[in-house]
Design an enzyme around this catalytic site. Structure first.
Site, PDB file in Angstrom:
ATOM      1  N   ASP A 135       0.838  -1.207   0.000  1.00 21.82           N
ATOM      2  CA  ASP A 135       0.000   0.000   0.000  1.00 21.82           C
ATOM      3  C   ASP A 135       0.869   1.251   0.000  1.00 21.82           C
ATOM      4  O   ASP A 135       2.015   1.225   0.468  1.00 21.82           O
ATOM      5  CB  ASP A 135      -0.869   0.046   1.271  1.00 21.82           C
ATOM      6  CG  ASP A 135      -2.050  -0.921   1.222  1.00 21.82           C
ATOM      7  OD1 ASP A 135      -2.261  -1.571   0.190  1.00 21.82           O
ATOM      8  OD2 ASP A 135      -2.759  -1.003   2.241  1.00 21.82           O
ATOM      9  N   ARG A 185      -1.342  -0.778  -8.679  1.00 23.00           N
ATOM     10  CA  ARG A 185      -2.690  -0.361  -8.274  1.00 23.00           C
ATOM     11  C   ARG A 185      -2.751   1.167  -8.333  1.00 23.00           C
ATOM     12  O   ARG A 185      -1.966   1.850  -7.673  1.00 23.00           O
ATOM     13  CB  ARG A 185      -2.982  -0.824  -6.846  1.00 23.00           C
ATOM     14  CG  ARG A 185      -4.377  -0.383  -6.380  1.00 23.00           C
ATOM     15  CD  ARG A 185      -4.541  -0.473  -4.869  1.00 23.00           C
ATOM     16  NE  ARG A 185      -4.377  -1.811  -4.378  1.00 23.00           N
ATOM     17  CZ  ARG A 185      -3.991  -2.086  -3.127  1.00 23.00           C
ATOM     18  NH1 ARG A 185      -3.724  -1.115  -2.272  1.00 23.00           N
ATOM     19  NH2 ARG A 185      -3.855  -3.329  -2.744  1.00 23.00           N
TER      20      ARG A 185
HETATM   21  P1  FDA Z   1     -14.146   9.240  -5.318  1.00 23.30           P
HETATM   22  O1  FDA Z   1     -13.652   9.590  -3.961  1.00 23.30           O
HETATM   23  O2  FDA Z   1     -14.275  10.301  -6.325  1.00 23.30           O
HETATM   24  O3  FDA Z   1     -15.483   8.457  -5.149  1.00 23.30           O
HETATM   25  C1  FDA Z   1     -16.317   8.119  -6.257  1.00 23.30           C
HETATM   26  C2  FDA Z   1     -17.634   7.620  -5.697  1.00 23.30           C
HETATM   27  O4  FDA Z   1     -17.430   6.372  -5.028  1.00 23.30           O
HETATM   28  C3  FDA Z   1     -18.236   8.520  -4.612  1.00 23.30           C
HETATM   29  O5  FDA Z   1     -19.020   9.520  -5.179  1.00 23.30           O
HETATM   30  C4  FDA Z   1     -19.041   7.530  -3.805  1.00 23.30           C
HETATM   31  O6  FDA Z   1     -20.272   7.260  -4.444  1.00 23.30           O
HETATM   32  C5  FDA Z   1     -18.193   6.288  -3.846  1.00 23.30           C
HETATM   33  N1  FDA Z   1     -17.287   6.260  -2.661  1.00 23.30           N
HETATM   34  C6  FDA Z   1     -15.988   6.602  -2.620  1.00 23.30           C
HETATM   35  N2  FDA Z   1     -15.493   6.438  -1.386  1.00 23.30           N
HETATM   36  C7  FDA Z   1     -16.522   6.005  -0.623  1.00 23.30           C
HETATM   37  C8  FDA Z   1     -16.655   5.656   0.737  1.00 23.30           C
HETATM   38  N3  FDA Z   1     -15.627   5.734   1.580  1.00 23.30           N
HETATM   39  N4  FDA Z   1     -17.857   5.240   1.178  1.00 23.30           N
HETATM   40  C9  FDA Z   1     -18.915   5.147   0.347  1.00 23.30           C
HETATM   41  N5  FDA Z   1     -18.846   5.455  -0.963  1.00 23.30           N
HETATM   42  C10 FDA Z   1     -17.679   5.873  -1.448  1.00 23.30           C
HETATM   43  N6  FDA Z   1      -5.439   5.060  -1.000  1.00 23.30           N
HETATM   44  C11 FDA Z   1      -4.161   5.301  -0.686  1.00 23.30           C
HETATM   45  O7  FDA Z   1      -3.807   6.450  -0.443  1.00 23.30           O
HETATM   46  N7  FDA Z   1      -3.262   4.263  -0.617  1.00 23.30           N
HETATM   47  C12 FDA Z   1      -3.616   2.978  -0.893  1.00 23.30           C
HETATM   48  O8  FDA Z   1      -2.773   2.078  -0.821  1.00 23.30           O
HETATM   49  C13 FDA Z   1      -4.968   2.716  -1.247  1.00 23.30           C
HETATM   50  N8  FDA Z   1      -5.393   1.465  -1.527  1.00 23.30           N
HETATM   51  C14 FDA Z   1      -6.666   1.277  -2.044  1.00 23.30           C
HETATM   52  C15 FDA Z   1      -7.047   0.020  -2.506  1.00 23.30           C
HETATM   53  C16 FDA Z   1      -8.277  -0.130  -3.129  1.00 23.30           C
HETATM   54  C17 FDA Z   1      -8.668  -1.483  -3.672  1.00 23.30           C
HETATM   55  C18 FDA Z   1      -9.151   0.988  -3.289  1.00 23.30           C
HETATM   56  C19 FDA Z   1     -10.480   0.859  -3.999  1.00 23.30           C
HETATM   57  C20 FDA Z   1      -8.797   2.201  -2.781  1.00 23.30           C
HETATM   58  C21 FDA Z   1      -7.562   2.364  -2.140  1.00 23.30           C
HETATM   59  N9  FDA Z   1      -7.180   3.604  -1.635  1.00 23.30           N
HETATM   60  C22 FDA Z   1      -5.858   3.800  -1.281  1.00 23.30           C
HETATM   61  C23 FDA Z   1      -8.197   4.668  -1.416  1.00 23.30           C
HETATM   62  C24 FDA Z   1      -8.261   5.635  -2.569  1.00 23.30           C
HETATM   63  O9  FDA Z   1      -7.104   6.435  -2.602  1.00 23.30           O
HETATM   64  C25 FDA Z   1      -9.483   6.569  -2.436  1.00 23.30           C
HETATM   65  O10 FDA Z   1      -9.370   7.307  -1.253  1.00 23.30           O
HETATM   66  C26 FDA Z   1     -10.821   5.867  -2.438  1.00 23.30           C
HETATM   67  O11 FDA Z   1     -10.840   4.790  -3.309  1.00 23.30           O
HETATM   68  C27 FDA Z   1     -11.952   6.839  -2.857  1.00 23.30           C
HETATM   69  O12 FDA Z   1     -11.702   7.340  -4.127  1.00 23.30           O
HETATM   70  P2  FDA Z   1     -12.488   6.872  -5.460  1.00 23.30           P
HETATM   71  O13 FDA Z   1     -11.460   6.553  -6.489  1.00 23.30           O
HETATM   72  O14 FDA Z   1     -13.404   5.775  -5.151  1.00 23.30           O
HETATM   73  O15 FDA Z   1     -13.191   8.155  -5.984  1.00 23.30           O
END
Ligand code: FDA
Length: 302
Positions: A135, A185
């Site tokens: 991560d 990732r």
């Molecule tokens: P965005 O935040 O724009 O969200 C898009 C939509 O998804 C939102 O409008 C909502 O509908 C839904 N959504 C997003 N987050 C939600 C929540 N918490 N609860 C409910 N709905 C939600 N970060 C990092 O800094 N280091 C890492 O190693 C990782 N590892 C990691 C692994 C995996 C498999 C994932 C999916 C994510 C991570 N992350 C991470 C977290 C990542 O950086 C980010 O903070 C979250 O995925 C939220 O961003 P989105 O890309 O989903 O987009």
């Protein structure tokens, strides 16, 4: 802005003990965290497999203060890996590790000892046919983490790396990592970062995400497209055009979309488990104000 504020408040010790000490937190935490122990983690792997969904398991424990806690984390990972292997569930699954949980921040010797621990674990996982992804944490740890991944990859090339689109440096890192066999990732980034190093506007983060994804795909890497952003998921499905990649989402978030994607692609869910859930949980609250409202309502209703 709201998310940054919340991450700031969440760092306060009083807030932490209030949240972790309240039994009312538990039902809300259970939406995002699979459970406290190896049994719960294994059960989650089994359940998700029924929908054709692979996992990456994260044994929670990032805020450590002693070397013994890091050793405990490694032992926990070994236990869950052996359990998965024993139950025939290892194949195709993965574990995610945080170097901070492996002691990276414990003194001048920390980074070296964390890599040694990671090396031992990656070797063990490799023997069971399980991949490991490291991560990415806040920007102060990015350089050390990239160096650690490069070292692990020299022996175990499938070791996964995480890139955070929100950081200004990331397009360059994506170029460095964009080559065949490189498992990367791509996430937006979950930490509270200053504007000197990260794009403050969400729209810029989203655009950077797409630019990085194109770089990884064009360079022949294996992107692990980790987002719940349905616009990006749709665009990624178009960009792939038959190229190898996988989608990833977090446990408990956008479950119907996880099931839909699993029908046509490799879909992997990041499954956190363990007792030290506070850091992970507060980042999930900060990502979405509605989660905080849900949490607050459950406290009042309780
Ligand atoms: P965005 O935040 O724009 O969200 C898009 C939509 O998804 C939102 O409008 C909502 O509908 C839904 N959504 C997003 N987050 C939600 C929540 N918490 N609860 C409910 N709905 C939600 N970060 C990092 O800094 N280091 C890492 O190693 C990782 N590892 C990691 C692994 C995996 C498999 C994932 C999916 C994510 C991570 N992350 C991470 C977290 C990542 O950086 C980010 O903070 C979250 O995925 C939220 O961003 P989105 O890309 O989903 O987009």
């Amino acid at each position: 802005m709201f998310g940054q504020l919340l991450l700031g408040v969440a760092g306060n010790r009083g807030v932490r003990s209030l949240v972790t000490g309240s039994s009312l937190s538990q039902p809300v935490v259970a939406r995002f965290v699979a459970g406290e122990d190896t049994d719960a983690a294994t059960a989650a792997v089994r359940d998700l497999a029924k929908d054709g969904i692979a996992v990456t398991l994260d044994r929670l424990g990032e805020d450590i203060t002693e070397q013994a806690q890091a050793d405990e984390t490694v032992a926990g990972y070994r236990e869950v890996l052996d359990r998965l292997a024993g139950e025939g569930l290892a194949q195709g699954n993965e574990v995610s590790i945080k170097l901070s949980a492996f002691g990276q921040g414990l003194g001048p010797d920390g980074p070296r000892r964390a890599v040694e621990r990671a090396h031992g674990l990656v070797q063990h996982a490799h023997g069971l046919g399980v991949d490991v992804t490291v991560d990415m944490e806040d920007h102060t740890r990015v350089e050390d983490t990239l160096v650690a991944v490069a070292e692990l990859r020299s022996e175990f090339p499938r070791t996964g790396c995480v890139l955070q689109a929100m950081l200004r440096r990331t397009e360059g890192d994506a170029r460095d990592l964009a080559r065949a066999g490189s498992r990367v990732r791509l996430v937006k980034g979950a930490y509270n970062e200053p504007p000197e190093v990260a794009y403050p506007a969400k729209a810029d983060v989203d655009k950077a995400y797409v630019r990085c994804l194109r770089i990884l795909l064009d360079g022949g890497a294996y992107p692990m497209i980790a987002t719940h952003d349905l616009r990006i998921v749709k665009l990624a499905e178009e960009l792939l055009d038959g190229r190898d990649a996988e989608f990833q989402m977090l446990y408990g978030i956008r479950v119907p979309e996880q099931q839909r994607l699993a029908k046509n692609h490799t879909m992997r869910v990041y499954v956190p488990y363990g007792t030290d859930w506070y850091g992970y949980f507060s980042r999930r609250l900060a990502e979405r104000p509605a989660n905080l409202a849900f949490f607050a309502r459950s406290l009042v209703a309780g």
